[in-house]
Design an enzyme around this catalytic site. Structure first.
Site, PDB file in Angstrom:
ATOM      1  N   GLU A 154       0.812  -1.201   0.073  1.00 42.24           N
ATOM      2  CA  GLU A 154       0.026   0.068   0.050  1.00 42.24           C
ATOM      3  C   GLU A 154       0.809   1.067  -0.051  1.00 42.24           C
ATOM      4  OE1 GLU A 154      -2.614   0.711   3.157  1.00 42.24           O
ATOM      5  OE2 GLU A 154      -3.843  -1.448   3.010  1.00 42.24           O
ATOM      6  N   GLU A 205     -13.845   5.822  -0.546  1.00 43.20           N
ATOM      7  CA  GLU A 205     -14.573   4.667   0.173  1.00 43.20           C
ATOM      8  C   GLU A 205     -15.453   5.678   1.307  1.00 43.20           C
ATOM      9  OE1 GLU A 205     -12.478   0.987   1.093  1.00 43.20           O
ATOM     10  OE2 GLU A 205     -11.022   2.288   0.306  1.00 43.20           O
ATOM     11  N   LYS A 255     -15.567   4.207   5.432  1.00 43.25           N
ATOM     12  CA  LYS A 255     -14.271   4.056   6.247  1.00 43.25           C
ATOM     13  C   LYS A 255     -14.409   4.950   7.289  1.00 43.25           C
ATOM     14  CE  LYS A 255     -10.615   2.685   4.866  1.00 43.25           C
ATOM     15  NZ  LYS A 255      -9.179   2.644   4.254  1.00 43.25           N
ATOM     16  N   GLU A 298      -9.613   9.372   5.392  1.00 41.12           N
ATOM     17  CA  GLU A 298      -9.699   8.026   5.002  1.00 41.12           C
ATOM     18  C   GLU A 298     -10.668   7.804   3.831  1.00 41.12           C
ATOM     19  OE1 GLU A 298      -8.119   5.306   6.295  1.00 41.12           O
ATOM     20  OE2 GLU A 298      -6.687   6.502   7.430  1.00 41.12           O
TER      21      GLU A 298
END
Length: 338
Positions: free
Chosen positions: A263, A311, A314, A320
């Site tokens: 990541e 997203e 999250k 995030e």
């Protein structure tokens, strides 16, 4: 993904400033993208896979087995890094039947999927959870071997960068807990699997903006840092962080273990330093750069950008929700090319 520290690294990070040039574009196989699914407005898996293919993205990471994603990937040639999911670790470590059942349910039914790695645990930092990692890895490896897949699919674990300490200068890097890491590295060396590491210059910059220059953190030319310990010069923080992992592997007498960055990314909104301009600079710079490796290890460095989509479910810091290269409607969050 979690906050990551880089040792008061960076008091020296501003020592010498010169203009530098971007690295050449990498080979496409160096770069994949993480496909997170913590949202209620994301595209169908078949549409996600079509977007990967249309953008020339040749590798994907998913965080647990998802049958619809696996079916959509079948026959595409897109390489897959698949997590077992942290919730499965206890059973995989302790139940002799769990790993064979997991492989039978999640790998064997999909012969058309190009499984590359199985990640047993993602950023597991609690001591109880860490005790399950190695036995679960061994059991999954044995189950893959029994299914005739032991050579083609490698088993590893995905680590937070914090497992390495004394990271400035990079040549000082060591593992914070060799009692934990040593047996894992022995396993990786014996199977030829890479060490998976989540590497986020964003969190290092956010934690120490006085000493880490934004351009150094985002691949923008202008800053160099010299490491007297290895004689190398660094033009970006990502390289320095990865090379501290290589130094830690050498310190642990495992210099032959490969590193895969499982990541790395930069948020585009809702936090310190989180802008579309900075996210575009970092992620495009990362994609351009990793085909060349680092000052310590030249050659393509396999790297997975986090993440494909913003997203909306999250939790944690507001940033995030804004790590995506694309919006849920598949439009680009900002300009990016592979």
């Amino acid at each position: 993904m979690a906050r990551q520290g880089v040792a008061p690294m960076l008091t020296v990070a501003v020592v010498l400033v010169v203009l530098v040039a971007f690295a050449a574009f990498p080979a496409a196989h160096s770069v994949g993208v993480c496909n997170g699914v913590i949202g209620n407005n994301l595209p169908a898996p078949s549409d996600v896979v079509k977007l990967y293919k249309s953008k020339g993205i040749n590798a994907m990471r998913i965080y647990e087995p998802e049958s619809k994603v696996l079916k959509a990937l079948s026959g595409t040639g897109i390489a897959l890094l698949m997590d077992v999911g942290n919730g499965a670790l206890t059973s995989l470590a302790n139940d002799p039947s769990a790993a064979p059942a997991w492989v039978k349910a999640n790998v064997q039914p999909y012969p058309g999927v190009s499984f590359r790695y199985i990640a047993v645990g993602n950023e597991v930092m609690d001591s109880a959870g860490q005790k399950t990692i190695l036995p679960a890895m061994k059991n999954v490896q044995a189950a893959l071997a029994a299914a005739g897949l032991g050579g083609s699919v490698k088993v590893s674990t995905s680590l937070r960068f914090d497992v390495v300490t004394d990271t400035f200068p990079p040549s000082n890097g060591v593992f914070a807990d060799l009692d934990y890491m040593g047996p894992i590295l022995d396993f990786l060396a014996s199977t030829g699997a890479p060490l998976l590491a989540n590497v986020y210059p964003y969190f290092a910059y956010k934690g120490d903006p006085q000493n880490i220059k934004l351009n150094y953190a985002t691949f923008v030319p202008g800053t160099t840092v010299n490491d007297d310990g290895n004689g190398l010069t660094y033009t970006n923080l990502f390289d320095a962080m990865v090379d501290s992992i290589y130094a830690a592997l050498e310190d642990a007498n495992k210099p032959g273990v490969k590193v895969v960055v499982s990541e790395s990314g930069w948020p585009s909104a809702s936090g310190f330093g989180a802008t579309e301009q900075n996210a575009q600079a970092y992620n495009q710079g990362l994609i351009k750069h990793v085909g060349n490796g680092t000052p310590k290890r030249s050659g393509p460095l396999e790297t997975y950008v986090f993440a494909m989509f913003n997203e909306n479910l999250k939790t944690g810091e507001p940033t995030e929700n804004h790590f995506g290269l694309f919006n849920p409607d598949k439009s680009p969050a900002y300009s990016i090319s592979f």
